[in-house]
Design an enzyme around this catalytic site. Sequence first.
Site, PDB file in Angstrom:
ATOM      1  N   SER A 219     -26.030 -33.470  12.906  1.00  0.00           N
ATOM      2  CA  SER A 219     -26.936 -33.135  11.800  1.00  0.00           C
ATOM      3  C   SER A 219     -27.624 -31.819  12.127  1.00  0.00           C
ATOM      4  O   SER A 219     -27.705 -31.439  13.310  1.00  0.00           O
ATOM      5  CB  SER A 219     -27.999 -34.236  11.658  1.00  0.00           C
ATOM      6  OG  SER A 219     -29.000 -33.837  10.742  1.00  0.00           O
TER       7      SER A 219
ATOM      8  N   ALA B 188     -20.104 -46.724   2.970  1.00  0.00           N
ATOM      9  CA  ALA B 188     -20.959 -45.948   2.058  1.00  0.00           C
ATOM     10  C   ALA B 188     -20.951 -44.480   2.458  1.00  0.00           C
ATOM     11  O   ALA B 188     -20.444 -44.120   3.529  1.00  0.00           O
ATOM     12  CB  ALA B 188     -22.399 -46.471   2.139  1.00  0.00           C
TER      13      ALA B 188
ATOM     14  N   ARG C 291     -21.071 -54.123   6.467  1.00  0.00           N
ATOM     15  CA  ARG C 291     -20.791 -54.718   5.148  1.00  0.00           C
ATOM     16  C   ARG C 291     -19.272 -54.787   4.937  1.00  0.00           C
ATOM     17  O   ARG C 291     -18.685 -53.915   4.309  1.00  0.00           O
ATOM     18  CB  ARG C 291     -21.485 -53.910   4.045  1.00  0.00           C
ATOM     19  CG  ARG C 291     -22.993 -54.148   4.011  1.00  0.00           C
ATOM     20  CD  ARG C 291     -23.686 -53.182   3.096  1.00  0.00           C
ATOM     21  NE  ARG C 291     -23.638 -51.818   3.601  1.00  0.00           N
ATOM     22  CZ  ARG C 291     -24.082 -50.745   2.938  1.00  0.00           C
ATOM     23  NH1 ARG C 291     -24.602 -50.891   1.743  1.00  0.00           N
ATOM     24  NH2 ARG C 291     -24.009 -49.547   3.480  1.00  0.00           N
TER      25      ARG C 291
ATOM     26  N   ASN D  15     -19.158 -41.899  12.663  1.00  0.00           N
ATOM     27  CA  ASN D  15     -20.063 -41.548  11.555  1.00  0.00           C
ATOM     28  C   ASN D  15     -21.252 -42.490  11.398  1.00  0.00           C
ATOM     29  O   ASN D  15     -22.318 -42.071  10.951  1.00  0.00           O
ATOM     30  CB  ASN D  15     -19.207 -41.537  10.267  1.00  0.00           C
ATOM     31  CG  ASN D  15     -20.042 -41.617   9.003  1.00  0.00           C
ATOM     32  OD1 ASN D  15     -20.676 -40.650   8.608  1.00  0.00           O
ATOM     33  ND2 ASN D  15     -20.070 -42.794   8.373  1.00  0.00           N
TER      34      ASN D  15
ATOM     35  N   ALA E  35     -17.833 -46.897   7.206  1.00  0.00           N
ATOM     36  CA  ALA E  35     -16.978 -46.513   6.076  1.00  0.00           C
ATOM     37  C   ALA E  35     -17.395 -47.200   4.776  1.00  0.00           C
ATOM     38  O   ALA E  35     -16.753 -47.021   3.750  1.00  0.00           O
ATOM     39  CB  ALA E  35     -15.517 -46.842   6.401  1.00  0.00           C
TER      40      ALA E  35
ATOM     41  N   TYR F 169     -35.270 -39.524  15.335  1.00  0.00           N
ATOM     42  CA  TYR F 169     -34.001 -39.227  14.649  1.00  0.00           C
ATOM     43  C   TYR F 169     -33.420 -37.913  15.187  1.00  0.00           C
ATOM     44  O   TYR F 169     -32.227 -37.847  15.529  1.00  0.00           O
ATOM     45  CB  TYR F 169     -34.192 -39.154  13.125  1.00  0.00           C
ATOM     46  CG  TYR F 169     -32.893 -38.837  12.405  1.00  0.00           C
ATOM     47  CD1 TYR F 169     -31.824 -39.737  12.411  1.00  0.00           C
ATOM     48  CD2 TYR F 169     -32.709 -37.614  11.751  1.00  0.00           C
ATOM     49  CE1 TYR F 169     -30.613 -39.441  11.786  1.00  0.00           C
ATOM     50  CE2 TYR F 169     -31.505 -37.312  11.121  1.00  0.00           C
ATOM     51  CZ  TYR F 169     -30.465 -38.230  11.140  1.00  0.00           C
ATOM     52  OH  TYR F 169     -29.271 -37.937  10.529  1.00  0.00           O
TER      53      TYR F 169
HETATM   54  N1  LIG Z   1     -27.269 -37.958   4.388  1.00  0.00           N
HETATM   55  C1  LIG Z   1     -27.713 -36.956   5.105  1.00  0.00           C
HETATM   56  O1  LIG Z   1     -28.566 -36.165   4.663  1.00  0.00           O
HETATM   57  C2  LIG Z   1     -27.148 -36.713   6.494  1.00  0.00           C
HETATM   58  C3  LIG Z   1     -27.340 -35.453   7.066  1.00  0.00           C
HETATM   59  C4  LIG Z   1     -26.846 -35.219   8.336  1.00  0.00           C
HETATM   60  C5  LIG Z   1     -26.181 -36.210   9.026  1.00  0.00           C
HETATM   61  N2  LIG Z   1     -26.022 -37.427   8.460  1.00  0.00           N
HETATM   62  C6  LIG Z   1     -25.345 -38.454   9.253  1.00  0.00           C
HETATM   63  O2  LIG Z   1     -24.178 -38.867   8.573  1.00  0.00           O
HETATM   64  C7  LIG Z   1     -23.858 -40.206   8.941  1.00  0.00           C
HETATM   65  C8  LIG Z   1     -23.600 -41.034   7.688  1.00  0.00           C
HETATM   66  O3  LIG Z   1     -24.772 -41.070   6.901  1.00  0.00           O
HETATM   67  P1  LIG Z   1     -24.747 -41.171   5.304  1.00  0.00           P
HETATM   68  O4  LIG Z   1     -25.529 -40.046   4.793  1.00  0.00           O
HETATM   69  O5  LIG Z   1     -23.367 -41.376   4.817  1.00  0.00           O
HETATM   70  O6  LIG Z   1     -25.647 -42.484   5.103  1.00  0.00           O
HETATM   71  P2  LIG Z   1     -25.334 -43.873   4.341  1.00  0.00           P
HETATM   72  O7  LIG Z   1     -24.837 -43.600   2.973  1.00  0.00           O
HETATM   73  O8  LIG Z   1     -26.584 -44.680   4.498  1.00  0.00           O
HETATM   74  O9  LIG Z   1     -24.163 -44.511   5.202  1.00  0.00           O
HETATM   75  C9  LIG Z   1     -24.378 -44.907   6.524  1.00  0.00           C
HETATM   76  C10 LIG Z   1     -23.202 -45.722   7.013  1.00  0.00           C
HETATM   77  O10 LIG Z   1     -23.448 -46.091   8.357  1.00  0.00           O
HETATM   78  C11 LIG Z   1     -23.174 -47.477   8.512  1.00  0.00           C
HETATM   79  N3  LIG Z   1     -23.980 -48.074   9.572  1.00  0.00           N
HETATM   80  C12 LIG Z   1     -25.323 -48.005   9.747  1.00  0.00           C
HETATM   81  N4  LIG Z   1     -25.669 -48.714  10.833  1.00  0.00           N
HETATM   82  C13 LIG Z   1     -24.525 -49.256  11.334  1.00  0.00           C
HETATM   83  C14 LIG Z   1     -24.229 -50.108  12.429  1.00  0.00           C
HETATM   84  N5  LIG Z   1     -25.181 -50.564  13.229  1.00  0.00           N
HETATM   85  N6  LIG Z   1     -22.942 -50.448  12.651  1.00  0.00           N
HETATM   86  C15 LIG Z   1     -21.957 -49.995  11.847  1.00  0.00           C
HETATM   87  N7  LIG Z   1     -22.170 -49.206  10.782  1.00  0.00           N
HETATM   88  C16 LIG Z   1     -23.447 -48.845  10.532  1.00  0.00           C
HETATM   89  C17 LIG Z   1     -23.477 -48.092   7.145  1.00  0.00           C
HETATM   90  O11 LIG Z   1     -22.662 -49.256   6.955  1.00  0.00           O
HETATM   91  P3  LIG Z   1     -23.190 -50.760   6.977  1.00  0.00           P
HETATM   92  O12 LIG Z   1     -24.617 -50.741   6.518  1.00  0.00           O
HETATM   93  O13 LIG Z   1     -22.265 -51.466   6.042  1.00  0.00           O
HETATM   94  O14 LIG Z   1     -23.006 -51.158   8.396  1.00  0.00           O
HETATM   95  C18 LIG Z   1     -23.004 -46.996   6.208  1.00  0.00           C
HETATM   96  O15 LIG Z   1     -21.644 -47.122   5.918  1.00  0.00           O
HETATM   97  C19 LIG Z   1     -25.027 -40.699   9.801  1.00  0.00           C
HETATM   98  O16 LIG Z   1     -24.674 -40.592  11.156  1.00  0.00           O
HETATM   99  C20 LIG Z   1     -26.149 -39.730   9.463  1.00  0.00           C
HETATM  100  O17 LIG Z   1     -27.086 -39.606  10.505  1.00  0.00           O
HETATM  101  C21 LIG Z   1     -26.471 -37.705   7.199  1.00  0.00           C
END
Ligand SMILES: NC(=O)c1ccc[n+]([C@@H]2O[C@H](COP(=O)([O-])OP(=O)(O)OC[C@H]3O[C@@H](n4cnc5c(N)ncnc54)[C@H](OP(=O)(O)O)[C@@H]3O)[C@@H](O)[C@H]2O)c1
Length: 256
Positions: A144, A16, A39, A91, A14, A157
């Site tokens: 995704s 970002a 974070r 998420n 949550a 991925y």
């Molecule tokens: N952006 C895209 O194009 C896209 C497309 C399809 C699906 N998605 C999926 O959507 C989801 C969110 O991605 P986003 O685009 O919002 O990316 P993002 O802005 O990088 O956010 C990712 C979030 O995941 C958290 N995270 C990462 N590793 C973690 C861990 N080990 N434990 C707990 N929290 C963790 C991060 O928080 P902390 O770093 O603070 O832990 C951050 O809040 C992901 O599952 C991603 O695969 C994204």
Amino acid sequence: MESLQGKTVLITGASAGIGESCAIAFAKERAKLILVARRKNKVDELARKLSDKFNIDVHTSLLDVRDRAQVKNVVANLPSEFTEVDILINNAGLARGVETVAEGNYDNWDEMIDTNIKGMLNVTRAILPGMIERNRGHIIYLGSTAGHMAYTGAGVYCATKFSVRAISDTIRIEVVGTGVKVTSVDPGAVETDFSKVRFFGDEEKAAKVYQGFTPLTAEDVAESIIFCATRPKHANINELIITSTSQANSLVIHRE
Ligand SMILES: NC(=O)c1ccc[n+]([C@@H]2O[C@H](COP(=O)([O-])OP(=O)(O)OC[C@H]3O[C@@H](n4cnc5c(N)ncnc54)[C@H](OP(=O)(O)O)[C@@H]3O)[C@@H](O)[C@H]2O)c1
């Protein structure tokens, strides 16, 4: 449309992007929020803003979804008013690198598999039994388009996101008849920190991913998630694929 007012919603990742936008969207609906991420300072700041603005209860925790003991501990120690999680937004996730499988980086593989597959399972395992016991609840996974079609440089991925689909499909079969809902929300390209994380902070490379077309925003995805979460009790969205109008699938993006 079901009301979300007073519902307990746990959002992983949550701090970002899509997770943060979901927190804002559910706060607007007056849900009670549990916001977790590594974070902690970011989720604390967001919690302060949302509880002030929308007059809702928000609980936060430091949580690395890869750490099974920490996941169990955080869920076991939720304050009494947050223990019955109605909606879990599973998420937290990431992509690392764009190497081919032949040149794959072992650490990147481990981080994606540990976070996107095992992390999501860890949180599911901690929350789902309570939902089954109460005969209600909704788990919404962030899949995704990468879980529907492979593309070069993303073998692992894509494998993690194919897994998310397999896991959510399996749970939907296992809980049928209990009232628990399972949804996979599968976006195409969304402009968040996702590509910055994938390219280890290289902003120039990250910006190129979204050049020449209008990608989805995190708010677009959060809005779809709210739609899934507010269907009437008898209706479940099993899978929702959302892309930018300029994106047809993982491979085809029209760039000006
Ligand atoms: N952006 C895209 O194009 C896209 C497309 C399809 C699906 N998605 C999926 O959507 C989801 C969110 O991605 P986003 O685009 O919002 O990316 P993002 O802005 O990088 O956010 C990712 C979030 O995941 C958290 N995270 C990462 N590793 C973690 C861990 N080990 N434990 C707990 N929290 C963790 C991060 O928080 P902390 O770093 O603070 O832990 C951050 O809040 C992901 O599952 C991603 O695969 C994204």
